[in-house]
Design a protein around this motif. Structure first.
Motif, PDB file in Angstrom:
ATOM      1  N   SER A 183       0.832  -1.213   0.000  1.00  0.00           N
ATOM      2  CA  SER A 183       0.000   0.000   0.000  1.00  0.00           C
ATOM      3  C   SER A 183       0.864   1.259   0.000  1.00  0.00           C
ATOM      4  O   SER A 183       0.465   2.300   0.510  1.00  0.00           O
ATOM      5  CB  SER A 183      -0.928   0.012   1.222  1.00  0.00           C
ATOM      6  OG  SER A 183      -0.169   0.034   2.419  1.00  0.00           O
ATOM      7  N   ALA A 184       2.045   1.172  -0.578  1.00  0.00           N
ATOM      8  CA  ALA A 184       2.974   2.307  -0.594  1.00  0.00           C
ATOM      9  C   ALA A 184       2.480   3.432  -1.502  1.00  0.00           C
ATOM     10  O   ALA A 184       1.596   3.249  -2.345  1.00  0.00           O
ATOM     11  CB  ALA A 184       4.343   1.835  -1.072  1.00  0.00           C
ATOM     12  N   SER A 185       3.076   4.614  -1.314  1.00  0.00           N
ATOM     13  CA  SER A 185       2.910   5.728  -2.251  1.00  0.00           C
ATOM     14  C   SER A 185       4.170   5.779  -3.116  1.00  0.00           C
ATOM     15  O   SER A 185       5.275   5.866  -2.577  1.00  0.00           O
ATOM     16  CB  SER A 185       2.737   7.054  -1.505  1.00  0.00           C
ATOM     17  OG  SER A 185       1.602   7.012  -0.666  1.00  0.00           O
ATOM     18  N   VAL A 186       4.000   5.714  -4.431  1.00  0.00           N
ATOM     19  CA  VAL A 186       5.143   5.613  -5.341  1.00  0.00           C
ATOM     20  C   VAL A 186       5.550   6.993  -5.849  1.00  0.00           C
ATOM     21  O   VAL A 186       4.728   7.763  -6.351  1.00  0.00           O
ATOM     22  CB  VAL A 186       4.813   4.697  -6.539  1.00  0.00           C
ATOM     23  CG1 VAL A 186       5.988   4.642  -7.515  1.00  0.00           C
ATOM     24  CG2 VAL A 186       4.472   3.289  -6.053  1.00  0.00           C
ATOM     25  N   THR A 187       6.834   7.292  -5.713  1.00  0.00           N
ATOM     26  CA  THR A 187       7.414   8.521  -6.238  1.00  0.00           C
ATOM     27  C   THR A 187       8.857   8.226  -6.633  1.00  0.00           C
ATOM     28  O   THR A 187       9.497   7.390  -5.991  1.00  0.00           O
ATOM     29  CB  THR A 187       7.357   9.673  -5.206  1.00  0.00           C
ATOM     30  OG1 THR A 187       7.802  10.881  -5.804  1.00  0.00           O
ATOM     31  CG2 THR A 187       8.184   9.383  -3.976  1.00  0.00           C
TER      32      THR A 187
ATOM     33  N   TRP B 208       4.906  13.801  -7.921  1.00  0.00           N
ATOM     34  CA  TRP B 208       3.887  12.747  -7.817  1.00  0.00           C
ATOM     35  C   TRP B 208       4.155  11.822  -6.629  1.00  0.00           C
ATOM     36  O   TRP B 208       5.289  11.429  -6.374  1.00  0.00           O
ATOM     37  CB  TRP B 208       3.856  11.911  -9.102  1.00  0.00           C
ATOM     38  CG  TRP B 208       3.426  12.688 -10.308  1.00  0.00           C
ATOM     39  CD1 TRP B 208       4.198  13.520 -11.073  1.00  0.00           C
ATOM     40  CD2 TRP B 208       2.120  12.724 -10.891  1.00  0.00           C
ATOM     41  NE1 TRP B 208       3.462  14.071 -12.095  1.00  0.00           N
ATOM     42  CE2 TRP B 208       2.176  13.598 -12.009  1.00  0.00           C
ATOM     43  CE3 TRP B 208       0.910  12.095 -10.597  1.00  0.00           C
ATOM     44  CZ2 TRP B 208       1.076  13.861 -12.810  1.00  0.00           C
ATOM     45  CZ3 TRP B 208      -0.187  12.352 -11.395  1.00  0.00           C
ATOM     46  CH2 TRP B 208      -0.110  13.226 -12.482  1.00  0.00           C
ATOM     47  N   ASN B 209       3.080  11.491  -5.900  1.00  0.00           N
ATOM     48  CA  ASN B 209       3.094  10.453  -4.864  1.00  0.00           C
ATOM     49  C   ASN B 209       1.817   9.633  -5.079  1.00  0.00           C
ATOM     50  O   ASN B 209       0.741  10.025  -4.612  1.00  0.00           O
ATOM     51  CB  ASN B 209       3.078  11.053  -3.459  1.00  0.00           C
ATOM     52  CG  ASN B 209       4.423  11.591  -3.043  1.00  0.00           C
ATOM     53  OD1 ASN B 209       5.339  10.844  -2.754  1.00  0.00           O
ATOM     54  ND2 ASN B 209       4.546  12.919  -3.028  1.00  0.00           N
ATOM     55  N   VAL B 210       1.923   8.533  -5.776  1.00  0.00           N
ATOM     56  CA  VAL B 210       0.731   7.800  -6.207  1.00  0.00           C
ATOM     57  C   VAL B 210       0.497   6.582  -5.308  1.00  0.00           C
ATOM     58  O   VAL B 210       1.347   5.684  -5.227  1.00  0.00           O
ATOM     59  CB  VAL B 210       0.855   7.345  -7.674  1.00  0.00           C
ATOM     60  CG1 VAL B 210      -0.417   6.640  -8.125  1.00  0.00           C
ATOM     61  CG2 VAL B 210       1.145   8.545  -8.581  1.00  0.00           C
ATOM     62  N   ASP B 211      -0.646   6.563  -4.625  1.00  0.00           N
ATOM     63  CA  ASP B 211      -1.010   5.423  -3.768  1.00  0.00           C
ATOM     64  C   ASP B 211      -1.336   4.208  -4.619  1.00  0.00           C
ATOM     65  O   ASP B 211      -2.150   4.293  -5.550  1.00  0.00           O
ATOM     66  CB  ASP B 211      -2.242   5.754  -2.918  1.00  0.00           C
ATOM     67  CG  ASP B 211      -1.998   6.883  -1.941  1.00  0.00           C
ATOM     68  OD1 ASP B 211      -0.847   7.041  -1.500  1.00  0.00           O
ATOM     69  OD2 ASP B 211      -2.963   7.600  -1.614  1.00  0.00           O
ATOM     70  N   LEU B 212      -0.740   3.069  -4.282  1.00  0.00           N
ATOM     71  CA  LEU B 212      -1.067   1.826  -4.993  1.00  0.00           C
ATOM     72  C   LEU B 212      -2.410   1.277  -4.529  1.00  0.00           C
ATOM     73  O   LEU B 212      -3.145   0.658  -5.295  1.00  0.00           O
ATOM     74  CB  LEU B 212       0.031   0.787  -4.754  1.00  0.00           C
ATOM     75  CG  LEU B 212       1.418   1.162  -5.295  1.00  0.00           C
ATOM     76  CD1 LEU B 212       2.425   0.083  -4.941  1.00  0.00           C
ATOM     77  CD2 LEU B 212       1.371   1.381  -6.807  1.00  0.00           C
TER      78      LEU B 212
ATOM     79  N   PRO C 117      -4.323  12.300   3.892  1.00  0.00           N
ATOM     80  CA  PRO C 117      -3.079  12.970   4.285  1.00  0.00           C
ATOM     81  C   PRO C 117      -2.355  13.615   3.100  1.00  0.00           C
ATOM     82  O   PRO C 117      -2.288  13.033   2.009  1.00  0.00           O
ATOM     83  CB  PRO C 117      -2.226  11.828   4.868  1.00  0.00           C
ATOM     84  CG  PRO C 117      -2.736  10.598   4.197  1.00  0.00           C
ATOM     85  CD  PRO C 117      -4.196  10.830   3.923  1.00  0.00           C
ATOM     86  N   LEU C 118      -1.827  14.809   3.319  1.00  0.00           N
ATOM     87  CA  LEU C 118      -0.991  15.438   2.299  1.00  0.00           C
ATOM     88  C   LEU C 118       0.226  14.550   2.025  1.00  0.00           C
ATOM     89  O   LEU C 118       0.759  13.918   2.933  1.00  0.00           O
ATOM     90  CB  LEU C 118      -0.527  16.814   2.767  1.00  0.00           C
ATOM     91  CG  LEU C 118      -1.616  17.887   2.944  1.00  0.00           C
ATOM     92  CD1 LEU C 118      -0.980  19.211   3.348  1.00  0.00           C
ATOM     93  CD2 LEU C 118      -2.428  18.062   1.676  1.00  0.00           C
ATOM     94  N   TYR C 119       0.631  14.482   0.772  1.00  0.00           N
ATOM     95  CA  TYR C 119       1.756  13.677   0.302  1.00  0.00           C
ATOM     96  C   TYR C 119       1.456  12.173   0.241  1.00  0.00           C
ATOM     97  O   TYR C 119       2.360  11.374   0.021  1.00  0.00           O
ATOM     98  CB  TYR C 119       3.037  13.922   1.133  1.00  0.00           C
ATOM     99  CG  TYR C 119       3.481  15.360   1.093  1.00  0.00           C
ATOM    100  CD1 TYR C 119       4.138  15.868  -0.022  1.00  0.00           C
ATOM    101  CD2 TYR C 119       3.219  16.218   2.156  1.00  0.00           C
ATOM    102  CE1 TYR C 119       4.546  17.198  -0.069  1.00  0.00           C
ATOM    103  CE2 TYR C 119       3.610  17.546   2.121  1.00  0.00           C
ATOM    104  CZ  TYR C 119       4.271  18.036   1.003  1.00  0.00           C
ATOM    105  OH  TYR C 119       4.661  19.363   0.970  1.00  0.00           O
ATOM    106  N   GLY C 120       0.168  11.791   0.437  1.00  0.00           N
ATOM    107  CA  GLY C 120      -0.193  10.399   0.210  1.00  0.00           C
ATOM    108  C   GLY C 120      -0.175   9.518   1.446  1.00  0.00           C
ATOM    109  O   GLY C 120       0.311   9.901   2.513  1.00  0.00           O
ATOM    110  N   LEU C 121      -0.709   8.303   1.273  1.00  0.00           N
ATOM    111  CA  LEU C 121      -0.860   7.375   2.390  1.00  0.00           C
ATOM    112  C   LEU C 121       0.474   6.826   2.880  1.00  0.00           C
ATOM    113  O   LEU C 121       0.549   6.267   3.974  1.00  0.00           O
ATOM    114  CB  LEU C 121      -1.770   6.214   1.983  1.00  0.00           C
ATOM    115  CG  LEU C 121      -3.222   6.595   1.664  1.00  0.00           C
ATOM    116  CD1 LEU C 121      -3.997   5.375   1.203  1.00  0.00           C
ATOM    117  CD2 LEU C 121      -3.902   7.220   2.881  1.00  0.00           C
ATOM    118  N   GLY C 122       1.519   6.965   2.079  1.00  0.00           N
ATOM    119  CA  GLY C 122       2.839   6.524   2.521  1.00  0.00           C
ATOM    120  C   GLY C 122       3.304   7.244   3.779  1.00  0.00           C
ATOM    121  O   GLY C 122       4.214   6.784   4.473  1.00  0.00           O
TER     122      GLY C 122
END
Length: 426
Positions: free
Chosen positions: A21-25, A50-54, A205-210
């Protein structure tokens, strides 16, 4: 676990937080992950933006995860934004989910008389108290089914659909023939979460779930926990049927209990289905959402002749997860046929035009070993829902199996005040 005095070592085979469930950047890494040829076009902006949640999920404002974050003070490491809208699909169009008396009366989802009946139902739910029989109006919350409660208020199928799936957030209609107490509590949670901030019941959350696993890692460190990334797991060491350690790079870290996701113990889990997720990059807000920078859309299964709902979760540049002017919409559902991509066409049609799609198919696993003997405690795979309530239920279940007692929010609160000394400062 750290807060409760356990010595915690967290080992992750990945070089990043969050596992599946990472955020990819940056964005280039997302293209590589999905084996897309070439690099992102210049129109996508800077890859680092970009910070894209899987696996995208929203937090219910009054839900279990927000309680955990606040009680453990992980919120000090995070910033949140309210998701701007919650919508439901009906007859090929999307409508705002009515969840207050005023919204019920103004909604175009229902006719005049239906609005009045639904308003009466919402008033009933709002005043319902489990320990006050006067508020039950003849309903036995532990025996009366939700189907019978709907009949009591003479609610039609459209209202039942969005109440069960967009307010109570059930994935299927199985709940209809179960006692109504759980459903009433779920609707109250939705309404209370909505009342907290106004636009919708959801936070992101800002910047994604990571950011979430990073926040918990920092909290664990305060209590003596150790976090190790890029640590390959070679073997789970067992003696007489119980876990005694984990072998990595030739060394064994000794332990009495082990928590892991299904990918580490394929022989101790069983398959429970599949989920399809499609990450869609857009250069526009979704139509009929009042140009919202973020929203959730639920397509109830009855609307598209399915057994389970289809979810759309949309965030954007406003949350620091995409380049300026870009939006990320993720479609997810439980797979029901041999052609998963055809199952999500109704959702993709709502998102057109789509600049780029990233399609993934994930197997859902559930533990076949409860951990009682082995002391290996395995989490469930992430389901298709766009909120964390089912994930929190799984966390509490693991906690109970490990500790032998229910997870107690008040106990966690007491331990936090013991450490931070808030009671003495007041």
């Amino acid at each position: 676990m750290s807060v409760n005095g356990k010595r915690v070592l967290h080992m992750d085979r990945n070089s990043y937080y969050g596992g599946e469930s990472a955020s990819v950047t940056p964005l280039e890494d997302l293209y590589k992950r999905f084996n897309l040829p070439g690099s992102p076009p210049d129109s996508m902006g800077r890859g680092r933006d970009w910070n894209v949640d899987l696996i995208p999920k929203f937090l219910m404002a009054c839900g279990q995860l927000v309680k955990m974050l606040m009680l453990t003070e992980v919120t000090r490491y995070l910033d949140f934004k309210v998701v701007e809208g919650s919508f439901v699909y009906k007859g090929g169009k999307i409508y705002k989910v009515p969840s207050t008396e005023a919204e019920a009366l103004g909604s175009s989802l229902m006719g005049l008389f239906e609005k009045r009946r639904f308003r009466k139902f919402l008033v009933y739910v709002a005043s319902f108290e489990d320990d006050d029989p006067k508020t039950h109006e003849g309903v036995d919350p532990r025996k009366t089914t939700m189907r019978d409660v709907y009949k009591k208020f003479d609610l039609g199928q459209v209202v039942i659909d969005f109440t069960g799936h967009a307010l109570a957030l059930y994935r299927t209609d199985d709940y209809l023939d179960r006692p109504c107490l759980e459903t009433i509590k779920r609707i109250k949670l939705y309404s209370e979460s909505l009342a907290r901030y106004g636009k919708s019941p959801y936070l992101y959350p800002l910047y994604g779930l990571g950011e979430l696993p990073q926040g918990f890692a920092r909290l664990s460190a305060i209590y003596g926990g150790t976090y190790m990334l890029n640590k390959p797991i070679e073997e789970i060491v067992m003696e007489q049927g119980r876990v005694v350690g984990v072998k990595s790079e030739g060394e064994i870290a000794r332990c009495k209990q082990l928590i892991c996701d299904p990918s580490y113990v394929p022989d101790r889990v069983c398959k429970a289905g599949q989920v399809i997720r499609v990450i869609c990059i857009l250069n526009h807000a979704i139509k009929n959402t009042n140009d919202a920078n973020s929203c959730q859309i639920i397509i109830p299964q009855n609307q598209v002749n399915r057994k389970s709902d289809i979810y759309i979760c949309m965030i954007s540049f406003a949350h620091n997860v995409a380049a300026q002017g870009k939006y990320i919409a993720i479609v997810s559902t439980t797979v029901e046929t041999s052609d998963p991509e055809s199952e999500i066409i109704p959702a993709l049609e709502l998102l057109e035009p789509i600049e780029q799609k990233f399609v993934s198919l994930s197997t859902l696993y559930t533990p076949s070993d409860p951990g009682t003997e082995s002391q290996i405690f395995i989490s469930r795979s992430y389901d298709a829902t766009t909120h964390f309530e089912t994930t929190c239920d799984d966390i509490k279940d693991i906690y109970k199996r490990m500790m032998g007692v229910e997870f107690d929010f008040e106990e966690m609160k007491r331990k936090r005040t013991d450490v931070f000394g808030e009671d003495e400062q007041q």
